[in-house]
Design an enzyme around this catalytic site. Structure first.
Site, mmCIF file in Angstrom:
data_model
loop_
_atom_site.group_PDB
_atom_site.id
_atom_site.type_symbol
_atom_site.label_atom_id
_atom_site.label_comp_id
_atom_site.label_asym_id
_atom_site.label_seq_id
_atom_site.Cartn_x
_atom_site.Cartn_y
_atom_site.Cartn_z
ATOM 1 N N PHE A 156 41.319 35.774 38.755
ATOM 2 C CA PHE A 156 42.685 35.224 38.846
ATOM 3 C C PHE A 156 43.141 34.750 37.360
ATOM 4 C CE2 PHE A 156 40.088 31.268 38.866
ATOM 5 C CZ PHE A 156 40.684 30.355 37.697
ATOM 6 N N LYS A 180 43.078 45.957 42.870
ATOM 7 C CA LYS A 180 43.238 44.774 43.831
ATOM 8 C C LYS A 180 43.022 43.447 42.915
ATOM 9 C CE LYS A 180 41.589 42.121 45.761
ATOM 10 N NZ LYS A 180 41.877 40.537 45.595
ATOM 11 N N GLU A 183 44.620 37.444 44.577
ATOM 12 C CA GLU A 183 45.819 37.039 45.388
ATOM 13 C C GLU A 183 46.344 35.783 44.939
ATOM 14 O OE1 GLU A 183 42.582 37.334 46.005
ATOM 15 O OE2 GLU A 183 41.947 35.422 46.898
ATOM 16 N N ARG A 184 45.895 35.151 43.932
ATOM 17 C CA ARG A 184 46.313 33.730 43.660
ATOM 18 C C ARG A 184 47.382 34.112 42.311
ATOM 19 N NH1 ARG A 184 40.982 30.451 42.487
ATOM 20 N NH2 ARG A 184 39.629 32.275 42.772
ATOM 21 N N SER A 233 33.476 35.915 40.184
ATOM 22 C CA SER A 233 32.425 35.239 40.122
ATOM 23 C C SER A 233 31.225 35.788 40.177
ATOM 24 C CB SER A 233 32.438 33.933 41.106
ATOM 25 O OG SER A 233 32.811 34.520 42.273
ATOM 26 N N CYS A 288 36.386 33.165 30.943
ATOM 27 C CA CYS A 288 34.944 33.292 31.166
ATOM 28 C C CYS A 288 34.101 32.983 29.881
ATOM 29 C CB CYS A 288 34.502 34.461 31.423
ATOM 30 S SG CYS A 288 35.172 36.137 30.577
ATOM 31 N N GLU A 390 28.244 27.020 36.550
ATOM 32 C CA GLU A 390 29.726 27.113 35.912
ATOM 33 C C GLU A 390 30.802 26.156 36.248
ATOM 34 O OE1 GLU A 390 31.945 30.853 36.928
ATOM 35 O OE2 GLU A 390 32.410 31.043 34.854
HETATM 36 P P1 NAD Z 1 36.246 35.441 42.212
HETATM 37 O O1 NAD Z 1 34.765 36.168 42.443
HETATM 38 O O2 NAD Z 1 36.762 34.366 43.410
HETATM 39 O O3 NAD Z 1 37.282 36.524 42.754
HETATM 40 C C1 NAD Z 1 37.413 37.844 42.043
HETATM 41 C C2 NAD Z 1 37.969 38.987 42.661
HETATM 42 O O4 NAD Z 1 37.285 39.292 43.991
HETATM 43 C C3 NAD Z 1 39.577 38.540 43.410
HETATM 44 O O5 NAD Z 1 40.216 39.669 43.069
HETATM 45 C C4 NAD Z 1 39.210 38.291 44.787
HETATM 46 O O6 NAD Z 1 40.416 38.393 45.400
HETATM 47 C C5 NAD Z 1 38.021 39.091 45.105
HETATM 48 N N1 NAD Z 1 37.054 38.448 46.069
HETATM 49 C C6 NAD Z 1 36.989 37.047 46.363
HETATM 50 N N2 NAD Z 1 36.096 37.070 47.321
HETATM 51 C C7 NAD Z 1 35.695 38.203 47.883
HETATM 52 C C8 NAD Z 1 34.881 38.704 48.766
HETATM 53 N N3 NAD Z 1 34.231 37.815 49.601
HETATM 54 N N4 NAD Z 1 34.518 39.958 48.837
HETATM 55 C C9 NAD Z 1 35.452 41.095 48.001
HETATM 56 N N5 NAD Z 1 36.160 40.279 47.196
HETATM 57 C C10 NAD Z 1 36.402 39.180 46.829
HETATM 58 O O7 NAD Z 1 36.758 34.986 40.996
HETATM 59 P P2 NAD Z 1 37.838 34.295 40.404
HETATM 60 O O8 NAD Z 1 37.827 32.807 40.774
HETATM 61 O O9 NAD Z 1 39.310 34.950 40.580
HETATM 62 O O10 NAD Z 1 37.723 34.174 39.015
HETATM 63 C C11 NAD Z 1 36.968 33.253 38.200
HETATM 64 C C12 NAD Z 1 35.469 33.749 37.940
HETATM 65 O O11 NAD Z 1 35.846 35.046 37.241
HETATM 66 C C13 NAD Z 1 34.684 32.830 37.142
HETATM 67 O O12 NAD Z 1 33.370 32.898 37.538
HETATM 68 C C14 NAD Z 1 34.670 33.664 35.557
HETATM 69 O O13 NAD Z 1 33.603 33.418 34.897
HETATM 70 C C15 NAD Z 1 34.955 35.089 36.032
HETATM 71 N N6 NAD Z 1 35.186 35.739 34.943
HETATM 72 C C16 NAD Z 1 34.491 36.638 34.489
HETATM 73 C C17 NAD Z 1 34.459 37.493 33.307
HETATM 74 C C18 NAD Z 1 33.577 38.454 32.605
HETATM 75 O O14 NAD Z 1 33.877 39.039 32.047
HETATM 76 N N7 NAD Z 1 32.463 38.283 32.776
HETATM 77 C C19 NAD Z 1 36.030 37.446 32.811
HETATM 78 C C20 NAD Z 1 37.032 36.771 33.750
HETATM 79 C C21 NAD Z 1 36.570 35.955 34.612
#
Ligand code: NAD
Length: 512
Positions: A156, A180, A183-184, A233, A288, A390
């Site tokens: 998101f 994909k 969704e937020r 994450s 991140c 985090e």
């Molecule tokens: P998230 O892991 O909740 O979601 C990321 C994506 O995965 C979304 O599209 C979500 O719909 C999908 N998803 C969620 N649960 C899932 C599941 N059980 N199975 C399959 N897909 C699923 O992350 P977020 O809250 O959207 O983003 C924040 C996180 O992303 C933080 O931890 C941040 O540090 C990390 N981030 C990392 C980087 C990097 O380059 N390392 C960059 C940006 C964000």
């Protein structure tokens, strides 16, 4: 997530050049974090809808991969022009769904556009290698070929930048893409795909499907999807990496972070304090690459730094994302706010010194918004949850180090290894730090060292699974496969006539 029947149309998918699924039965609420109100719903794709998106991408692959890379590059440059022309509208939508300020949202778009500009150099980037006379009369060359249909699953917190990083490079290489997004904040990715179509991308070359685990699983399980690029994450990154590996496909999955900034006694402390304020609290800490731990070296440095931070924090304004006077906006959801506040309480319970408490902030006229004020902890110990986990909110922890070696060990020994920074005037210290620290991206007097488009982006340890980074040359490698061709032409009289037979050879051919 909700299984509700609504009369209002949901934010649709974008498949084969058209908006689809707006009447979906399964939807998820999309909030305006500044007010805390539901502003829309987004369709959640069924496995069948994901299959339809992959069908469309597989069909588009035939034409898009056959187009020469220079023409593909031109389409990408037209896309860049259209994104720039619509940047204001895109940034406003992004700001309204994510909660980051309008100016910050423009930066989100701009950093994505820069990677598409880089990717438009596809003819140069896709050049293979050639070696003449590798053996007698033998030449060898290598080709970079697209993989086919590839997928991106994005978080998101950068709803424009990360989809553009992934799709831009994948498309330049001749792949077709199924995105994909989170969704937020789903509206901007759909709009970007529409603009790509307008720029001349064939229908189906860039599809967007919204959804949850069901959609992601369907994408990974489809044998036609050859590669999966994920950002989010760490627990999800790891599970998607494992899932993709079980299906025998390549994956790069980037996860969470805990980024430290080491402040040496010789640093320009005013500069370091300004940098920390922006890097810790910008975008409400939901980056991140946000700095979430400051590590001043020595008690005197720590006392001075904490005083400077406290002074600056007194004038910070948290407020609605589209209010130009806000330094940063709300966090993305009520759950995120609750989690951040409970971690602040954990810090208090574990004995850290809460210097500035951002809990309980009320923004007049926006009482339901998901606001957390800038928060500062001092005397945090490395074993406390607020250092180990985090937080992903506007919380800066100061861990005092007695010397340089202790400061260096904090980011190096941490579970995560995304970004890190050092503030110093001493080149030798900076050089030692950049060489020895166990993190993927390092800043020297630069708090958020997000590499520019033509370098690669990626963290180490629990911040990244897979062996290639995003964008830059690694991005091209990830989205292409190498083919190596060894060629020998029969040699003999130039004007026809047969070459003399050398007979069969039964030994392993070698280079010498
Ligand atoms: P998230 O892991 O909740 O979601 C990321 C994506 O995965 C979304 O599209 C979500 O719909 C999908 N998803 C969620 N649960 C899932 C599941 N059980 N199975 C399959 N897909 C699923 O992350 P977020 O809250 O959207 O983003 C924040 C996180 O992303 C933080 O931890 C941040 O540090 C990390 N981030 C990392 C980087 C990097 O380059 N390392 C960059 C940006 C964000």
């Amino acid at each position: 997530m909700s299984q509700q029947s609504h009369t209002q149309q949901a934010i649709p998918h974008f498949v084969h050049g058209a908006r689809t699924g707006a009447d979906a039965a399964r939807t998820s609420d999309v909030f305006d974090p500044s007010t805390g109100q539901v502003q829309a719903r987004v369709a959640l794709a069924s496995p069948e809808e994901v299959t339809a998106a992959v069908d469309s991408a597989a069909e588009a692959f035939r034409t898009w991969s056959a187009m020469n890379p220079q023409r593909r590059g031109r389409v990408l440059l037209t896309w860049v022009d259209l994104i720039n022309a619509n940047a204001g509208e895109l940034a406003e939508t992004l700001s309204r769904e994510h909660g980051k300020t309008f100016e910050d949202a423009k930066g989100d778009i701009q950093r994505g556009v820069e990677v598409v500009e880089f990717a438009a150099g596809a003819p140069h980037l896709l050049k293979g290698e050639f070696s003449t006379s590798a053996g007698t009369g033998i030449d060898v060359h290598s080709l970079r070929q697209p993989l086919g249909v590839v997928a991106g699953i994005t978080p998101f917190n950068f709803p424009a930048m990360i989809p553009l990083w992934k799709a831009g490079i994948a498309l330049a290489a001749g792949n077709t893409f199924v995105l994909k997004p989170s969704e937020r904040d789903p509206s901007v990715p759909v709009r970007l795909a529409e603009l790509a179509l307008e720029a001349g991308l064939p229908a189906g070359a860039l599809n967007v499907v919204h959804g949850d685990k069901a959609a992601v699983d369907a994408l990974i399980d489809d044998p036609r999807v050859k590669a999966v690029g994920f950002v989010g994450s760490t627990p999800i990154a790891q599970s998607i990496y494992e899932h993709a590996a079980r299906r025998g496909k390549r994956a790069q999955c980037f996860g969470g972070a805990k980024n430290h900034a080491v402040i040496m006694p010789d640093a320009d402390l005013e500069m370091a304090a300004d940098a920390l304020i922006g890097a810790a609290f910008g975008s409400a800490g939901e980056r991140c690459m946000a700095i979430s731990v400051a590590v001043p070296v020595g008690e005197e440095t720590a006392d001075r730094l904490v005083a400077l931070l406290r002074e600056r924090m007194a004038s910070l304004t948290v407020g609605p994302s589209l209010d130009p006077s806000s330094d940063f906006g709300p966090v993305v959801s009520a759950q995120a706010k609750e989690r951040i506040e409970s971690l602040i309480q954990a810090g208090v319970d574990e004995g850290a010194e809460l210097v500035v408490d951002g809990r309980g902030v009320v923004v007049e006229g926006h009482e339901g918004g998901f606001y957390v004020g800038a928060t500062l902890f001092d005397r945090v110990r490395k074993d406390m949850r607020i250092h180990a986990e985090e937080i992903f909110g506007p919380v800066l922890c100061v861990v005092r180090a007695k010397d340089y070696e202790e400061a260096l060990s904090l980011p190096s020994d941490h579970e995560y290894g995304n970004g890190v920074a050092i503030f110093t005037r001493d080149g030798d210290t900076a050089r030692d730090f950049t060489t020895r620290v166990e993190c993927g991206m390092v800043g020297v007097n630069v708090p958020i060292p997000v590499p520019i488009a033509y370098y690669t982006f990626g963290g180490w340890k629990a911040s990244g699974f897979g062996d290639l980074n995003q964008h830059g040359t690694d991005g091209l490698k990830f989205y292409t496969k190498t083919k190596t061709v060894t060629t020998r032409w029969p040699s003999g009289p130039r004007q026809g006539g047969a070459a003399a037979s050398e007979g069969a050879s039964f030994v392993m051919p070698a280079g010498s």
